[in-house]
Motif scaffolding. Structure first.
Motif, PDB file in Angstrom:
ATOM      1  N   ARG A  43       0.820  -1.225   0.000  1.00  0.00           N
ATOM      2  CA  ARG A  43       0.000   0.000   0.000  1.00  0.00           C
ATOM      3  C   ARG A  43       0.853   1.275   0.000  1.00  0.00           C
ATOM      4  N   ILE A  44       2.158   1.123   0.141  1.00  0.00           N
ATOM      5  CA  ILE A  44       3.048   2.285   0.171  1.00  0.00           C
ATOM      6  C   ILE A  44       3.484   2.603  -1.255  1.00  0.00           C
ATOM      7  N   PRO A  45       3.228   3.824  -1.729  1.00  0.00           N
ATOM      8  CA  PRO A  45       3.616   4.191  -3.097  1.00  0.00           C
ATOM      9  C   PRO A  45       5.121   3.986  -3.327  1.00  0.00           C
ATOM     10  N   GLY A  46       5.437   3.318  -4.414  1.00  0.00           N
ATOM     11  CA  GLY A  46       6.834   3.119  -4.782  1.00  0.00           C
ATOM     12  C   GLY A  46       7.566   2.059  -3.980  1.00  0.00           C
ATOM     13  N   CYS A  47       6.853   1.307  -3.171  1.00  0.00           N
ATOM     14  CA  CYS A  47       7.491   0.283  -2.342  1.00  0.00           C
ATOM     15  C   CYS A  47       7.621  -1.006  -3.141  1.00  0.00           C
ATOM     16  N   PRO A  48       8.856  -1.450  -3.370  1.00  0.00           N
ATOM     17  CA  PRO A  48       9.015  -2.703  -4.106  1.00  0.00           C
ATOM     18  C   PRO A  48       8.618  -3.902  -3.261  1.00  0.00           C
ATOM     19  N   ALA A  49       8.209  -4.951  -3.932  1.00  0.00           N
ATOM     20  CA  ALA A  49       7.924  -6.200  -3.221  1.00  0.00           C
ATOM     21  C   ALA A  49       9.243  -6.726  -2.652  1.00  0.00           C
ATOM     22  N   GLY A  50       9.163  -7.480  -1.615  1.00  0.00           N
ATOM     23  CA  GLY A  50      10.368  -8.097  -1.075  1.00  0.00           C
ATOM     24  C   GLY A  50      10.989  -7.393   0.105  1.00  0.00           C
ATOM     25  N   ILE A  51      10.355  -6.346   0.616  1.00  0.00           N
ATOM     26  CA  ILE A  51      10.920  -5.630   1.767  1.00  0.00           C
ATOM     27  C   ILE A  51      11.069  -6.567   2.971  1.00  0.00           C
ATOM     28  N   PRO A  52      10.090  -7.408   3.293  1.00  0.00           N
ATOM     29  CA  PRO A  52      10.301  -8.326   4.424  1.00  0.00           C
ATOM     30  C   PRO A  52      11.533  -9.220   4.240  1.00  0.00           C
ATOM     31  N   ALA A  53      11.794  -9.671   3.016  1.00  0.00           N
ATOM     32  CA  ALA A  53      12.975 -10.495   2.762  1.00  0.00           C
ATOM     33  C   ALA A  53      14.260  -9.689   2.964  1.00  0.00           C
ATOM     34  N   LEU A  54      14.244  -8.429   2.557  1.00  0.00           N
ATOM     35  CA  LEU A  54      15.416  -7.578   2.793  1.00  0.00           C
ATOM     36  C   LEU A  54      15.662  -7.411   4.289  1.00  0.00           C
TER      37      LEU A  54
END
Length: 187
Positions: A43-54
């Motif tokens: 839901r965050i504009p411009g947020c790529p998928a995979g942040i939890p993995a990072l």
């Protein structure tokens, strides 16, 4: 100013996930990452998928340095501007920076210092700072970062009082900046 666009951020995250596939499926049960998978990143504009993995990758001794580098790209829109993702990531960055054995702890602390410094309100009468950083009304991520710092002030203060931090890791000026960020928000 070097600006990293959304496509470049997605590409960097995808490359990280390709090179470190186990972070995509690693258990996110570390106390510092509780709720990370359910944080609503999409839901965050411009947020790529995979942040939890990072974020999970930051705990991996091998993947940690690259996870930190890619996360830095995602959290910053340029040298002096945070992305809309930073406020949502702050609780996890604070929690992970508090983990003494984290290989990338100094880099996490640097990200926290940058976020604290860049989230400070910009006085519209300070023409130089307003020219460099823009007006607060054009950067709502600043207020959201201030709210995140205030909400996690006890953890941030505990980090600053941690005796396991190497001497000199946080300068006196940077400690003051982080302490200021941990203060309750002023109306």
């Amino acid at each position: 100013m070097c600006v990293v666009d959304a496509a470049a951020k997605e590409t960097a995250v995808a490359r990280f996930l390709h090179e470190h596939p186990r972070t995509a499926h690693a258990a996110g049960d570390h106390a510092a990452l509780l709720g990370c998978a359910d944080a609503g990143w999409s839901r965050i504009p411009g947020c790529p998928a995979g942040i939890p993995a990072l974020l999970r990758g930051l705990l991996d001794e091998t993947a940690g340095p690259e996870a930190l580098r890619v996360l830095g790209l995602v959290l910053m829109d340029g040298v002096l501007h945070m992305s809309a993702v930073m406020p949502a990531a702050l609780p996890y960055l604070i929690g992970l920076a508090a983990v003494p054995g984290t290989t990338v702890r100094p880099g996490l602390i640097d990200l926290l210092i940058a976020a604290a410094d860049l989230s400070a309100p910009v006085d519209a009468d300070d023409e130089r700072r307003a020219l460099l950083l823009g007006n607060d009304c054009d950067h709502p991520e600043r207020e959201r970062c201030r709210a995140a710092f205030a909400a996690h002030a006890p953890a941030l203060r505990a980090l600053l009082e941690d005796v396991t931090l190497p001497a000199g890791l946080i300068s006196t000026e940077d400690r003051a900046c982080l302490r200021e960020a941990a203060q309750p928000q002023r109306p």
